[in-house]
Design a protein around this motif. Sequence first.
Motif: not given
Length: 210
Positions: A174-195
């Motif tokens: 029950f989130l917006s796609e934009g919120t999911v996208h922003n969270n995913l970007s932060m997840i990748l940054k925190k875990l040092n992953l590319d995609h």
Amino acid sequence: MTKILLVDDSALITSGLKIILESAADFQVVGICHEGDSAIQFCKENQVDIVLMDVRMPGMDGVTATKQITEEYQIPVIILTTFDEDRYIDEGIRNGASGYLLKTTPPEAVIQAIKSVLQGQTILSKEILVKATQHLDKKNNQEANLTVLTEREQEIAHLVAKGMTNKAIAQTLFLSEGTVHNNLSMILKKLNLDHRTQLAIYVLTGEVMT
């Protein structure tokens, strides 16, 4: 209008894909090539937004062509093939493919995958994701360390590992796609992953595909 290049040595496949893709109002198939070398040349001489690439073709194979197209022209490539052998999955992902789908993928899913890749996502069919995780070295497998993530980010990471798109995750949580996208970007940054493919494999196996 999204300009698409189809690369496959089967005229039957390319003609069918052209009909399917151009049924979407915002898609235009601007070229059809039957081997890797001609696909590279086409991308050099024409505007292409995304490439759908077969693997096994005469001359240069699709995986090699994918590497050159993504590196030299920064054009995203989705590998679309009947073959799901482990080495093609590995090489496709490592050589810059933004997506890897089997030709048995339903037309509507192919169309959605193209749209997702153009939004910066990496898309693998569930069958391919299973293959990618199965053949990693299991001897040193350990549980993924997601403690640096917030509870919401961990939820999203686990849903990515199930092969869900941002749209599906947004609907589930029950989130917006934009919120999911922003969270995913932060997840990748925190875990040092590319995609997201690396993220899915890490969640499932505790290992990072580099």
